[in-house]
Design an enzyme around this catalytic site. Structure first.
Site, PDB file in Angstrom:
ATOM      1  N   HIS A 109       0.816  -1.216   0.000  1.00  0.00           N
ATOM      2  CA  HIS A 109       0.000   0.000   0.000  1.00  0.00           C
ATOM      3  C   HIS A 109       0.848   1.265   0.000  1.00  0.00           C
ATOM      4  O   HIS A 109       0.346   2.358  -0.287  1.00  0.00           O
ATOM      5  CB  HIS A 109      -0.983  -0.004   1.183  1.00  0.00           C
ATOM      6  CG  HIS A 109      -0.384   0.283   2.521  1.00  0.00           C
ATOM      7  ND1 HIS A 109      -0.106  -0.696   3.442  1.00  0.00           N
ATOM      8  CD2 HIS A 109      -0.019   1.440   3.114  1.00  0.00           C
ATOM      9  CE1 HIS A 109       0.391  -0.158   4.538  1.00  0.00           C
ATOM     10  NE2 HIS A 109       0.460   1.138   4.362  1.00  0.00           N
ATOM     11  N   ASP A 139      -0.026  -7.551   1.419  1.00  0.00           N
ATOM     12  CA  ASP A 139       0.502  -6.190   1.570  1.00  0.00           C
ATOM     13  C   ASP A 139       2.026  -6.161   1.620  1.00  0.00           C
ATOM     14  O   ASP A 139       2.623  -5.423   2.406  1.00  0.00           O
ATOM     15  CB  ASP A 139      -0.078  -5.520   2.816  1.00  0.00           C
ATOM     16  CG  ASP A 139       0.045  -3.992   2.744  1.00  0.00           C
ATOM     17  OD1 ASP A 139       0.218  -3.463   1.631  1.00  0.00           O
ATOM     18  OD2 ASP A 139      -0.012  -3.346   3.802  1.00  0.00           O
ATOM     19  N   SER A 213       4.730   2.354   8.032  1.00  0.00           N
ATOM     20  CA  SER A 213       4.397   1.199   7.206  1.00  0.00           C
ATOM     21  C   SER A 213       5.596   0.786   6.369  1.00  0.00           C
ATOM     22  O   SER A 213       6.228   1.616   5.730  1.00  0.00           O
ATOM     23  CB  SER A 213       3.228   1.516   6.283  1.00  0.00           C
ATOM     24  OG  SER A 213       2.034   1.622   7.004  1.00  0.00           O
TER      25      SER A 213
END
Length: 452
Positions: A109, A139, A213
């Site tokens: 993402h 992901d 992230s």
């Protein structure tokens, strides 16, 4: 009390470290008034150069719905809404996992839809990154940079970590620059959060925020135990509940991306649900945890191995699974064709272990352009006997077609050097100039195609 919402942070992770035979670990290097004090600094000085900042930019389509009162002026197009290209920018974190090849792991993402990916190292160097492959369902994404003098992080076996182990998160929250936070492993095997399709998260209370992230979660030895991916908190703020993708899962997925350019998920072929106390009581089961098998798909790997409806799957490769979602997450990261040991408990209470060879979840091809730009338009697939690379499809008028590649060809070599699979082809073409020869089998003939 405000309802907590799941927030997936947009950050990149990069970590690379050249560890010696005795990896760095927390120790007692400092003395104050003659008294030694513990510090993570020595370990972090070696690990943090492997964690990078990722900056992305690109465009995506935004649909602008036309108000009902104005649709007359837009005609039929007004009924569909207007499409507009909108530029976006984002920041994340990444981890260097292979210094010699320049491989960086991050979240999908973070780089999804990006037209440009820039990696900033801890020492300030900025490099353009190439996307090798990604998997939106777990992901995970793999990038590559071309540079010497990189640091990598060694991957730990996340199957061996325990609740209560210390954990350190490294990333770039809110674009502030590299930041380190610490905590413990709060829980293992977290599933059912609906963040990703395949979930088997490590939960930690180390502070993780937007921008972390793709960053690193490491142990006290400076080894990667997970890739930070999401938090649970009100309005995106940290409340001490963060989630990371386990390093063992990352290792399985990255290995497939390197070999195929994508994830080739294995399929066990069972349907079911998590064991609860009610199910255990109703079915007179000997366990209150695991994946209860309601149905076995005909012709599946599970059926061929001997797994039956009514079995409770309790272990994968000797490691316990507490729920059906956890089972799905673990199997989902293992590649097609891989052998796994599945332990079940039968209705009679007896435990049995089966050796299962996972089948392909679907027929997946590699876009040849990801291997070399001159092969754009062709799709590649490892042959079933591992004796070459099948070409199942070639787009007409594409560079690959103009070079002479045809659907049904079997690639067996490059410049008289034998290749048996896509991974070998990728490695060879990485070192080639713009001109090379593909050795192809077409029908009963062997020929060389000059690719310019």
């Amino acid at each position: 009390m405000k309802k907590l919402s799941l927030i997936v942070s947009t950050a990149l992770l990069s970590s690379s470290i050249a560890l010696t035979s005795l990896p760095a670990s927390a120790n007692l290097p400092f003395a104050v008034a003659g008294e030694t004090l513990p510090s993570l600094a020595p370990m972090l000085e070696q690990v943090t150069p492997a964690v990078v900042l990722i900056s992305v930019k690109g465009t995506h389509e935004v649909k602008n719905n036309v108000p009902e009162a104005f649709k007359f002026f837009f005609g039929r197009q007004g009924n569909r809404g207007q499409q507009q290209e909108k530029e976006f920018r984002g920041l994340g974190s990444g981890v260097i996992v292979d210094a010699s090849e320049g491989y960086i792991v991050t979240n999908n993402h973070v780089i999804a839809e990006a037209d440009e990916i820039i990696v900033t190292l801890k020492d300030g160097r900025q490099l353009e990154a190439k996307k090798i492959g990604s998997d939106e369902y777990s992901d995970i994404a793999l990038l590559q940079i071309d540079h010497e003098d990189l640091t990598e992080i060694k991957l730990a076996d996340s199957d061996n970590i325990r609740v209560g182990d210390f954990a350190i998160a490294i990333g770039s929250p809110f674009g502030l620059g590299q930041t380190v936070t610490s905590g413990i492993v709060s829980a293992l095997g977290r599933t059912g959060l609906n963040i990703e399709n395949y979930e088997d998260f490590i939960q930690t209370d180390a502070a993780i925020n937007s921008g972390n992230s793709g960053g690193a979660l490491v142990n006290l030895r400076g080894e990667l135990i997970g890739i930070n991916t999401a938090i649970l908190g009100p309005s995106g703020g940290n409340v001490g509940i963060g989630f990371a993708i386990p390093s063992s899962m990352v290792n399985n997925l990255v290995s497939q991306i390197i070999e195929f350019g994508e994830v080739r998920r294995g399929m066990l072929g069972v349907q079911g649900r998590s064991v609860t106390s009610d199910i255990a009581k109703a079915m007179e089961l000997e366990t209150n945890q695991g994946g209860f098998v309601e149905q076995v798909t005909p012709g599946s790997a599970a059926e061929e191995a001997g797994i039956k409806a009514g079995d409770v799957i309790t272990k994968v490769n000797g490691k316990a699974v507490k729920s059906f979602n956890e089972l799905r997450g673990k199997i989902g990261s293992i590649g097609a064709g891989k052998k796994v040991k599945i332990t079940v408990i039968r209705k009679d209470g007896k435990e049995k272990t089966y050796k299962v060879t996972l089948k392909k979840s679907e027929m997946a091809n590699v876009e040849a352009e990801s291997i070399h730009r001159m092969l754009e338009g062709a799709k590649l697939e490892n042959s079933s006997n591992s004796q070459g690379i099948d070409v199942p499809e070639v787009d007409k008028s594409s560079p690959a077609a103009m070079a002479g590649l045809r659907s049904g060809d079997l690639i067996i070599g490059v410049n008289r050097q034998r290749v048996n699979n896509i991974a070998e082809l990728r490695a060879i073409l990485k070192k080639q100039d713009n001109v090379f020869a593909l050795n192809v089998i077409r029908g009963n003939s062997s020929l060389f195609l000059m690719i310019r």
